[in-house]
Enzyme design. Structure first.
Site, PDB file in Angstrom:
ATOM      1  CD  GLU A   1       2.570  -7.533   8.497  1.00 48.94           C
ATOM      2  OE1 GLU A   1       1.996  -8.568   8.144  1.00 48.94           O
ATOM      3  OE2 GLU A   1       2.619  -7.152   9.672  1.00 48.94           O
TER       4      GLU A   1
ATOM      5  CG  ASN B   1       1.393 -12.368  13.635  1.00 47.56           C
ATOM      6  OD1 ASN B   1       1.378 -12.858  14.772  1.00 47.56           O
ATOM      7  ND2 ASN B   1       1.346 -11.059  13.404  1.00 47.56           N
TER       8      ASN B   1
ATOM      9  CG  HIS C   1       2.908  -7.003  13.881  1.00 45.23           C
ATOM     10  ND1 HIS C   1       1.767  -6.294  14.150  1.00 45.23           N
ATOM     11  CD2 HIS C   1       2.609  -7.846  12.866  1.00 45.23           C
ATOM     12  CE1 HIS C   1       0.807  -6.705  13.324  1.00 45.23           C
ATOM     13  NE2 HIS C   1       1.289  -7.638  12.537  1.00 45.23           N
TER      14      HIS C   1
ATOM     15  CD  GLU D   1      -1.810  -6.438  15.227  1.00 44.92           C
ATOM     16  OE1 GLU D   1      -1.396  -7.458  15.797  1.00 44.92           O
ATOM     17  OE2 GLU D   1      -2.542  -6.472  14.211  1.00 44.92           O
TER      18      GLU D   1
ATOM     19  N   GLY E   1      -5.764  -6.791   9.068  1.00 48.40           N
ATOM     20  CA  GLY E   1      -6.999  -7.180   9.746  1.00 48.40           C
ATOM     21  C   GLY E   1      -8.219  -6.394   9.294  1.00 48.40           C
TER      22      GLY E   1
ATOM     23  CE  LYS F   1      -2.097 -10.109  13.372  1.00 48.71           C
ATOM     24  NZ  LYS F   1      -2.761  -8.970  12.782  1.00 48.71           N
TER      25      LYS F   1
ATOM     26  CB  SER G   1      -6.334  -8.246   4.283  1.00 47.77           C
ATOM     27  OG  SER G   1      -6.753  -7.523   5.427  1.00 47.77           O
TER      28      SER G   1
END
Ligand code: PGA
Length: 257
Positions: free
Chosen positions: A167, A9, A95, A97, A173, A11, A213
């Site tokens: 996730e 991904n 996701h 985010e 991150g 991003k 991560s």
């Protein structure tokens, strides 16, 4: 045995030149990995060029989001049909985010999932709890709601090759990874839930990826877990070396199974 997927991904990183360069390096380095499905999910603006590059390649192309309508006055949105037309086979949906910064909910995830499967795109539906929720022992409830609501109204045939990515938000991150045991525990929970909602054989066939991560150093231990069927990789997918390292580690783990 389920075939593992390692999906990158990217991003909001990589302009089109950088993206083509990275995709080329991955293609060169991973050409002989035949027991892992490799997917890259660059930003929208890179998809068309990379789609052309990957035409004859085993590497799959995915987008990071899509809208549920086919077309219309929806400024700034991109439809599943459009993604399909530039060579995408996959699309990441929900996701954290997107949920956290752009107001996506289980309801919008459900509609996007429908658009994806109606257009023969394989959705990678993301679920996962925040740190606060984990500390309050709410992980099972949160994940259960996200999966159940996300899949509402779908039957097995509809969902086809759908992929789920677990996730934990606190691991994305942050450099903080769920331990292999913590991840495995939630993956089992998700698989049990799929069994409850659908059937045993369907649950056994579904690939559940871990994300948060994942790095070359921890990929091996994570991939050894029985119910972890690959990874959704953010930061470590932005460099060919680390991404290919994760793919090779996964390939080795699966060879040994
Ligand atoms: P990360 O991101 O690997 O950088 O934690 C994973 C993701 O957000 O999919």
């Amino acid at each position: 045995m389920r075939r593992p997927i390692i999906a990158g991904n990217w991003k909001m990183y990589k302009d089109v030149n950088e993206a083509v360069e990275l995709a080329n390096s991955i293609k060169r380095a991973a050409f002989d990995m035949d027991n892992v499905d490799i997917v890259i999910c660059p930003p929208f603006t890179d998809l068309s060029d990379i789609g052309e590059m990957l035409v004859e390649s085993a590497i799959g192309l995915g987008a990071q989001n899509c809208f549920w309508e086919k077309e219309g006055a929806f400024t700034g949105e991109v439809s599943a049909t459009m993604l399909k037309s530039v060579g995408c086979q996959y699309v990441i949906i929900g996701h954290s985010e997107r949920r956290g910064y752009f107001g996506e909910t289980d309801g919008t995830v459900n509609r996007k999932l429908r658009a994806a499967v109606d257009n023969d795109l394989i959705p990678i539906m993301c679920v996962g709890e925040t740190l606060e929720e984990r500390e309050a022992d709410k992980t099972p409830d949160v994940v259960r709601t996200q999966v159940t609501q996300g899949l509402k109204g779908f039957d097995e045939d509809h969902l086809g090759q759908m992929v789920i990515a677990y996730e934990p938000v606190w691991a994305i991150g942050t450099g903080r990874t769920a331990t292999p045991e913590q991840a495995q525990e939630v993956h089992v929970m998700i698989r049990d839930l799929i069994r409850e909602l659908y059937s045993g054989s369907f649950a056994e066939s579904k690939r559940i990826l871990y994300g948060g991560s994942v790095k070359p150093e921890n990929a091996g231990e994570l991939m050894k877990q029985e119910d972890i069927d690959g990874g959704l990789i953010g930061g470590a997918s932005l460099k060919a070396d680390s991404f290919v390292d994760i793919i090779k580690t996964t390939s080795r783990v699966y060879e040994g199974r």
